[in-house]
Design an enzyme around this catalytic site. Structure first.
Site, PDB file in Angstrom:
ATOM      1  N   HIS A 138     -13.865 -33.204 -35.125  1.00 32.70           N
ATOM      2  CA  HIS A 138     -15.056 -32.597 -34.510  1.00 32.70           C
ATOM      3  C   HIS A 138     -15.412 -31.290 -35.209  1.00 32.70           C
ATOM      4  O   HIS A 138     -14.753 -30.266 -35.017  1.00 32.70           O
ATOM      5  CB  HIS A 138     -14.791 -32.329 -33.023  1.00 32.70           C
ATOM      6  CG  HIS A 138     -16.017 -31.902 -32.277  1.00 32.70           C
ATOM      7  ND1 HIS A 138     -16.566 -32.664 -31.270  1.00 32.70           N
ATOM      8  CD2 HIS A 138     -16.797 -30.804 -32.364  1.00 32.70           C
ATOM      9  CE1 HIS A 138     -17.634 -32.053 -30.785  1.00 32.70           C
ATOM     10  NE2 HIS A 138     -17.794 -30.903 -31.433  1.00 32.70           N
ATOM     11  N   HIS A 158     -19.136 -29.168 -36.948  1.00 32.88           N
ATOM     12  CA  HIS A 158     -20.604 -29.185 -37.149  1.00 32.88           C
ATOM     13  C   HIS A 158     -20.863 -28.658 -38.556  1.00 32.88           C
ATOM     14  O   HIS A 158     -21.133 -27.476 -38.755  1.00 32.88           O
ATOM     15  CB  HIS A 158     -21.292 -28.311 -36.102  1.00 32.88           C
ATOM     16  CG  HIS A 158     -21.119 -28.813 -34.698  1.00 32.88           C
ATOM     17  ND1 HIS A 158     -22.128 -29.434 -34.001  1.00 32.88           N
ATOM     18  CD2 HIS A 158     -20.036 -28.813 -33.874  1.00 32.88           C
ATOM     19  CE1 HIS A 158     -21.682 -29.787 -32.800  1.00 32.88           C
ATOM     20  NE2 HIS A 158     -20.415 -29.415 -32.698  1.00 32.88           N
ATOM     21  N   GLN A 177     -28.743 -31.565 -30.535  1.00 33.23           N
ATOM     22  CA  GLN A 177     -28.368 -30.233 -30.014  1.00 33.23           C
ATOM     23  C   GLN A 177     -29.234 -29.805 -28.821  1.00 33.23           C
ATOM     24  O   GLN A 177     -28.768 -29.147 -27.900  1.00 33.23           O
ATOM     25  CB  GLN A 177     -28.486 -29.200 -31.137  1.00 33.23           C
ATOM     26  CG  GLN A 177     -28.202 -27.762 -30.732  1.00 33.23           C
ATOM     27  CD  GLN A 177     -26.734 -27.497 -30.483  1.00 33.23           C
ATOM     28  OE1 GLN A 177     -25.935 -27.505 -31.414  1.00 33.23           O
ATOM     29  NE2 GLN A 177     -26.353 -27.285 -29.236  1.00 33.23           N
ATOM     30  N   HIS A 190     -21.002 -34.898 -26.912  1.00 31.15           N
ATOM     31  CA  HIS A 190     -20.700 -33.581 -26.351  1.00 31.15           C
ATOM     32  C   HIS A 190     -20.917 -33.704 -24.848  1.00 31.15           C
ATOM     33  O   HIS A 190     -22.054 -33.900 -24.407  1.00 31.15           O
ATOM     34  CB  HIS A 190     -21.653 -32.525 -26.910  1.00 31.15           C
ATOM     35  CG  HIS A 190     -21.273 -32.017 -28.257  1.00 31.15           C
ATOM     36  ND1 HIS A 190     -21.229 -32.816 -29.373  1.00 31.15           N
ATOM     37  CD2 HIS A 190     -20.916 -30.767 -28.662  1.00 31.15           C
ATOM     38  CE1 HIS A 190     -20.853 -32.075 -30.423  1.00 31.15           C
ATOM     39  NE2 HIS A 190     -20.658 -30.834 -30.015  1.00 31.15           N
ATOM     40  N   GLU A 193     -19.887 -29.631 -21.585  1.00 27.30           N
ATOM     41  CA  GLU A 193     -19.414 -28.391 -22.225  1.00 27.30           C
ATOM     42  C   GLU A 193     -20.036 -27.215 -21.475  1.00 27.30           C
ATOM     43  O   GLU A 193     -20.976 -26.566 -21.925  1.00 27.30           O
ATOM     44  CB  GLU A 193     -19.801 -28.345 -23.708  1.00 27.30           C
ATOM     45  CG  GLU A 193     -19.154 -27.154 -24.427  1.00 27.30           C
ATOM     46  CD  GLU A 193     -19.567 -27.027 -25.883  1.00 27.30           C
ATOM     47  OE1 GLU A 193     -20.414 -27.801 -26.339  1.00 27.30           O
ATOM     48  OE2 GLU A 193     -19.041 -26.121 -26.556  1.00 27.30           O
ATOM     49  N   ASP A 215     -14.540 -27.573 -34.521  1.00 32.36           N
ATOM     50  CA  ASP A 215     -15.891 -27.358 -33.986  1.00 32.36           C
ATOM     51  C   ASP A 215     -16.777 -26.547 -34.934  1.00 32.36           C
ATOM     52  O   ASP A 215     -17.736 -27.063 -35.464  1.00 32.36           O
ATOM     53  CB  ASP A 215     -15.832 -26.702 -32.602  1.00 32.36           C
ATOM     54  CG  ASP A 215     -17.057 -27.028 -31.751  1.00 32.36           C
ATOM     55  OD1 ASP A 215     -17.798 -27.969 -32.089  1.00 32.36           O
ATOM     56  OD2 ASP A 215     -17.262 -26.353 -30.724  1.00 32.36           O
ATOM     57  N   TRP A 240     -22.118 -19.891 -33.251  1.00 34.64           N
ATOM     58  CA  TRP A 240     -21.293 -20.006 -32.042  1.00 34.64           C
ATOM     59  C   TRP A 240     -19.892 -19.433 -32.232  1.00 34.64           C
ATOM     60  O   TRP A 240     -19.237 -19.035 -31.287  1.00 34.64           O
ATOM     61  CB  TRP A 240     -21.176 -21.479 -31.628  1.00 34.64           C
ATOM     62  CG  TRP A 240     -22.501 -22.057 -31.280  1.00 34.64           C
ATOM     63  CD1 TRP A 240     -23.127 -21.951 -30.072  1.00 34.64           C
ATOM     64  CD2 TRP A 240     -23.380 -22.798 -32.137  1.00 34.64           C
ATOM     65  NE1 TRP A 240     -24.345 -22.581 -30.126  1.00 34.64           N
ATOM     66  CE2 TRP A 240     -24.528 -23.108 -31.376  1.00 34.64           C
ATOM     67  CE3 TRP A 240     -23.314 -23.234 -33.459  1.00 34.64           C
ATOM     68  CZ2 TRP A 240     -25.599 -23.829 -31.899  1.00 34.64           C
ATOM     69  CZ3 TRP A 240     -24.381 -23.945 -33.976  1.00 34.64           C
ATOM     70  CH2 TRP A 240     -25.506 -24.245 -33.207  1.00 34.64           C
TER      71      TRP A 240
HETATM   72 FE   FE2 Z   1     -19.187 -29.359 -30.794  1.00 34.11          FE
END
Ligand code: FE2
Length: 420
Positions: free
Chosen positions: A53, A55, A148, A206, A209, A305, A311
């Site tokens: 996982h 991005h 997203q 996802h 979350e 991630d 983020w």
């Molecule tokens: Fe993620």
């Protein structure tokens, strides 16, 4: 004659030191004659690390076009929405190539990357499809069509998801907790499953979350998986709301996750800093229920991630760093737990990604990693560098072991940070 003979390997899960033979890119029985011999001197040898996982489309964009001042998930999404407007295929490819090289140097040879499709031009998807071809045979990529900003909540979301799949996405994603309503969230999960079923793809959503204990879409994923007979082909990622569910609901949910055969991915780096933002104290850890899931027999993996994006501003693509943080967030410091930890960045994600012929065994591709440490626990404790990364019998990354000395009572002495 062997192409490569690896001597004195502490193969993970094997008692004592062993030798490994390689011919034509595969593990084969040991012979004494070899074109090349490498003595790894008792170092830990594992199968390739597997990143379930990440991005990749957002990596290395931290600070662009502006910093995430609060550090929150929502400001991160707002910053990313601005950055998406500046994406070009070349920009994405340059950043992705750089991080793939970091990952390979960290022993990662298989990566599942979510790719944002909430961009009418699908620039990131087009770039990642090209990099997937470029990287094949070094780092194998699976691409997830990831909405997203939602599927139903984003104008043209359904069409963009389908277009991303037609462009070559391997996996169908989703983000039900971000849709406008609970009902939209349920419908978005059903949409993702239907699209995956139509194209014969896997699902990785996802899911939940958030710290909102009313966010309950994993149950919808479990139900869809059971009804569509997709056991083993579906992954629920993040699932942080599970931390806040009442015990009776969590018990029922975990049983249904097990029944459905879902794979779970926890992302300790990002979720350590993104969750609990609305708590004034005590502040929840915002983490999914890993131990309870594992006790029920569910396959749980650790994901990285983000790498230096809106983020999460840190990271260098090393799953061992994510695992180290997970030990603390997940209370995973028991003796057995520490010994099992590397499963969550190797064999467990290999299962979730459906990787064939994975592992150190005769007949499998000679893909492996040599840690600069003698044991699992030392590798985690020290965040040990990967001394060698080998793909199909060829060394594809190398880090020379560090040499440290201290001067003690006027005498310069080596320090290894190893006990005894
Ligand atoms: Fe993620």
């Amino acid at each position: 004659m062997l192409d490569l003979l690896v001597r004195n390997a502490q193969v993970r899960g094997t008692a004592g030191l062993t030798d490994l033979g390689v011919r034509d890119g595969l593990f084969v029985p040991i012979e004494q004659d070899a074109r090349e011999t490498i003595d790894v001197a008792g170092r830990l040898v594992t199968p390739p690390l597997v990143e379930p996982h990440i991005h990749l489309d957002a990596v290395l964009t931290v600070g662009q076009p502006r910093p995430n001042v609060s550090g929150s998930l929502f400001e991160g999404i707002a910053v990313w929405s601005e950055r998406v407007k500046d994406l070009t295929v070349e920009d994405v490819k340059t950043r992705v190539r750089q991080v793939l090289r970091w990952q390979l140097a960290n022993g990662v040879q298989h990566v599942r990357s979510h790719v944002d499709i909430c961009d009418p031009s699908l620039t990131a998807v087009r770039a990642l499809v090209e990099v997937r071809e470029e990287a094949r045979g070094q780092v194998d990529l699976q691409l997830v069509a990831f909405p997203q900003l939602g599927i139903l909540s984003f104008d043209g979301g359904r069409e963009l998801m389908r277009e991303a799949v037609e462009l070559g996405a391997d996996v169908v994603g989703g983000i039900p907790h971000y849709e406008l309503t609970r009902e939209d969230g349920v419908e978005s999960v059903q949409f993702s499953f239907a699209l995956a079923e139509e194209f014969g793809l896997r699902v990785d959503i996802h899911c939940d979350e958030t710290d909102d204990d009313h966010s309950r879409f994993v149950e919808v994923m479990a139900a869809e998986t059971i009804r569509r007979n997709m056991s083993g082909r579906v992954t629920a990622s993040h699932t942080t709301a599970m931390h806040s569910y009442n015990a009776a609901y969590a018990y029922r949910l975990v049983n249904n996750i097990k029944r459905a055969g879902l794979h779970m991915v926890t992302n300790p780096l990002d979720n350590a800093v993104l969750q609990g933002r609305f708590d004034t104290g005590p502040i929840r850890r915002g983490h999914t229920r890993v131990k309870q899931l594992q006790e029920a027999g569910v396959n749980v993996c650790i994901g990285h991630d983000s790498v230096m994006d809106p983020w999460y501003p840190l990271g260098f693509g090393d799953p061992v760093q994510a695992a180290f943080v997970f030990v603390h967030l997940g209370h995973y410091s028991g003796d057995d737990e520490l010994r099992r930890l590397l499963d969550m960045v190797t064999v467990n994600p290999a299962l979730a990604l459906g990787l064939p012929n994975y592992g150190i065994a005769e007949g499998n591709p000679a893909d492996f990693v040599v840690f600069d440490a003698p044991t699992d626990v030392d590798a985690i404790r020290l965040g040990s560098r990967r001394h060698l990364v080998v793909r199909a019998g060829r060394v594809v990354a190398r880090t020379e072991p560090a040499q440290t000395t201290v001067t003690w009572d006027g005498d310069e002495q080596p320090v290894t940070f190893l006990r005894g």
